[in-house]
Design a protein around this motif. Structure first.
Motif, short mmCIF file in Angstrom:
data_model
loop_
_atom_site.label_atom_id
_atom_site.label_comp_id
_atom_site.label_asym_id
_atom_site.label_seq_id
_atom_site.Cartn_x
_atom_site.Cartn_y
_atom_site.Cartn_z
N SER A 191 52.70 47.26 40.99
CA SER A 191 52.08 47.39 39.67
C SER A 191 52.52 46.27 38.74
CB SER A 191 52.42 48.74 39.05
OG SER A 191 51.84 49.79 39.78
N GLU A 192 53.81 45.95 38.78
CA GLU A 192 54.33 44.86 37.94
C GLU A 192 53.72 43.52 38.36
OE1 GLU A 192 56.23 44.69 35.09
OE2 GLU A 192 55.79 46.82 35.16
N GLN A 193 53.59 43.31 39.66
CA GLN A 193 53.00 42.06 40.13
C GLN A 193 51.54 41.96 39.70
OE1 GLN A 193 53.62 41.37 44.28
NE2 GLN A 193 52.98 39.25 44.17
N ILE A 194 50.82 43.08 39.75
CA ILE A 194 49.43 43.11 39.31
C ILE A 194 49.35 42.78 37.81
CG2 ILE A 194 47.46 44.66 38.88
CD1 ILE A 194 48.17 45.99 41.61
N LYS A 195 50.25 43.35 37.00
CA LYS A 195 50.27 43.05 35.56
C LYS A 195 50.51 41.57 35.31
CE LYS A 195 52.06 47.48 33.98
NZ LYS A 195 53.24 48.14 33.38
N GLU A 196 51.49 41.00 36.04
CA GLU A 196 51.79 39.58 35.86
C GLU A 196 50.58 38.72 36.24
OE1 GLU A 196 55.37 38.46 37.92
OE2 GLU A 196 56.50 40.10 37.00
N ASN A 197 49.93 39.08 37.36
CA ASN A 197 48.76 38.32 37.77
C ASN A 197 47.63 38.45 36.75
OD1 ASN A 197 50.00 37.42 40.06
ND2 ASN A 197 48.95 38.80 41.45
N ASN A 198 47.44 39.65 36.20
CA ASN A 198 46.40 39.82 35.18
C ASN A 198 46.69 38.97 33.95
OD1 ASN A 198 44.69 41.58 36.51
ND2 ASN A 198 45.75 43.40 35.80
N ASN A 199 47.95 38.88 33.55
CA ASN A 199 48.31 38.02 32.42
C ASN A 199 48.02 36.56 32.73
OD1 ASN A 199 49.17 40.14 30.79
ND2 ASN A 199 51.29 39.99 31.46
N THR A 200 48.35 36.13 33.95
CA THR A 200 48.07 34.75 34.35
C THR A 200 46.57 34.49 34.37
OG1 THR A 200 50.08 34.74 35.70
CG2 THR A 200 48.46 33.02 36.14
N LEU A 206 44.07 34.02 42.66
CA LEU A 206 44.78 35.18 42.10
C LEU A 206 43.92 36.44 42.19
CD1 LEU A 206 46.58 33.65 39.02
CD2 LEU A 206 47.66 34.79 40.96
N TYR A 207 42.62 36.31 42.00
CA TYR A 207 41.74 37.47 42.16
C TYR A 207 41.84 38.02 43.59
CZ TYR A 207 39.19 37.32 37.71
OH TYR A 207 38.84 37.38 36.40
N GLU A 208 41.84 37.11 44.57
CA GLU A 208 41.97 37.53 45.96
C GLU A 208 43.31 38.23 46.19
OE1 GLU A 208 41.27 34.23 48.58
OE2 GLU A 208 39.30 33.84 47.70
N LYS A 209 44.37 37.65 45.61
CA LYS A 209 45.69 38.25 45.75
C LYS A 209 45.72 39.63 45.08
CE LYS A 209 49.31 35.59 45.41
NZ LYS A 209 50.38 34.74 44.83
N GLN A 210 45.04 39.72 43.91
CA GLN A 210 44.97 41.02 43.21
C GLN A 210 44.31 42.07 44.10
OE1 GLN A 210 47.11 40.90 40.88
NE2 GLN A 210 45.89 41.71 39.24
N ASN A 211 43.22 41.71 44.77
CA ASN A 211 42.54 42.66 45.65
C ASN A 211 43.45 43.09 46.78
OD1 ASN A 211 40.19 42.80 44.17
ND2 ASN A 211 39.25 41.07 45.24
N ASP A 212 44.21 42.15 47.36
CA ASP A 212 45.15 42.50 48.42
C ASP A 212 46.23 43.45 47.90
OD1 ASP A 212 43.76 40.88 50.18
OD2 ASP A 212 45.16 39.20 50.00
N LEU A 213 46.76 43.13 46.70
CA LEU A 213 47.80 43.98 46.12
C LEU A 213 47.26 45.37 45.80
CD1 LEU A 213 49.48 41.43 43.69
CD2 LEU A 213 50.46 42.37 45.79
N LYS A 214 46.05 45.42 45.28
CA LYS A 214 45.46 46.73 44.96
C LYS A 214 45.23 47.53 46.24
CE LYS A 214 43.33 45.35 40.63
NZ LYS A 214 42.10 45.05 39.91
N GLY A 215 44.87 46.85 47.32
CA GLY A 215 44.71 47.53 48.60
C GLY A 215 46.04 48.10 49.09
N GLN A 216 47.11 47.32 48.95
CA GLN A 216 48.43 47.79 49.35
C GLN A 216 48.85 48.97 48.48
OE1 GLN A 216 51.33 44.63 49.25
NE2 GLN A 216 50.04 43.27 50.46
N LYS A 217 48.58 48.85 47.18
CA LYS A 217 48.93 49.92 46.24
C LYS A 217 48.17 51.19 46.58
CE LYS A 217 48.98 50.87 41.28
NZ LYS A 217 48.60 50.37 39.98
N TRP A 218 46.90 51.04 46.93
CA TRP A 218 46.07 52.20 47.27
C TRP A 218 46.63 52.89 48.51
CZ3 TRP A 218 43.03 53.46 51.52
CH2 TRP A 218 42.22 54.56 51.35
N LYS A 219 47.07 52.09 49.50
CA LYS A 219 47.64 52.67 50.72
C LYS A 219 48.91 53.46 50.40
CE LYS A 219 45.88 49.24 53.96
NZ LYS A 219 46.21 48.09 54.80
N ILE A 220 49.67 52.98 49.42
CA ILE A 220 50.90 53.66 49.03
C ILE A 220 50.56 54.94 48.25
CG2 ILE A 220 52.94 53.52 47.55
CD1 ILE A 220 53.07 50.55 48.33
N GLU A 221 49.56 54.85 47.36
CA GLU A 221 49.21 55.98 46.51
C GLU A 221 48.65 57.15 47.33
OE1 GLU A 221 46.45 54.30 43.78
OE2 GLU A 221 48.02 53.75 42.34
#
Length: 101
Positions: free
Chosen positions: A36-45, A81-96
């Motif tokens: 979540s923190e990494q997603i926030k940082e990427n969104n700010n970037t 970064l958008y691609e990385k965000q999608n990967d991170l969101k996929g990982q986050k979804w798997k965890i959730e």
């Protein structure tokens, strides 16, 4: 401020115990917070890159080639970064998914 204190407290507890290795839910919760923190940082970037793009765009329309090249670089970086965000969101979804009960 409260969130930072809670996160620091949890980090200290986890560091002093072996909960991360022994408890899958603790591991998932910690990984979720980190993602979540990494997603926030990427969104700010992404917001900063988009802001810079919008500042440069008017000059590019006037034919400034160097700024056009910078815009292309910004777009590539933002798209990456958008691609990385999608990967991170996929990982986050798997965890959730296992956390939902």
């Amino acid at each position: 401020m409260e969130k930072k204190v809670i996160v620091r407290l949890c980090a200290k507890i986890v560091a002093e115990t072996d909960l991360y290795e022994t408890d899958k839910e603790v591991q998932n919760l910690i990984d979720w917070v980190c993602l979540s923190e990494q997603i926030k940082e990427n969104n700010n970037t992404i917001r900063n890159l988009t802001g810079e793009y919008k500042k440069i765009e008017p000059d590019c329309r006037d034919g400034v080639r160097t700024q056009l090249e910078r815009m292309k670089e910004l777009c590539k970086e933002r798209n990456s970064l958008y691609e990385k965000q999608n990967d991170l969101k996929g990982q986050k979804w798997k965890i959730e998914k296992p956390l939902e009960r």
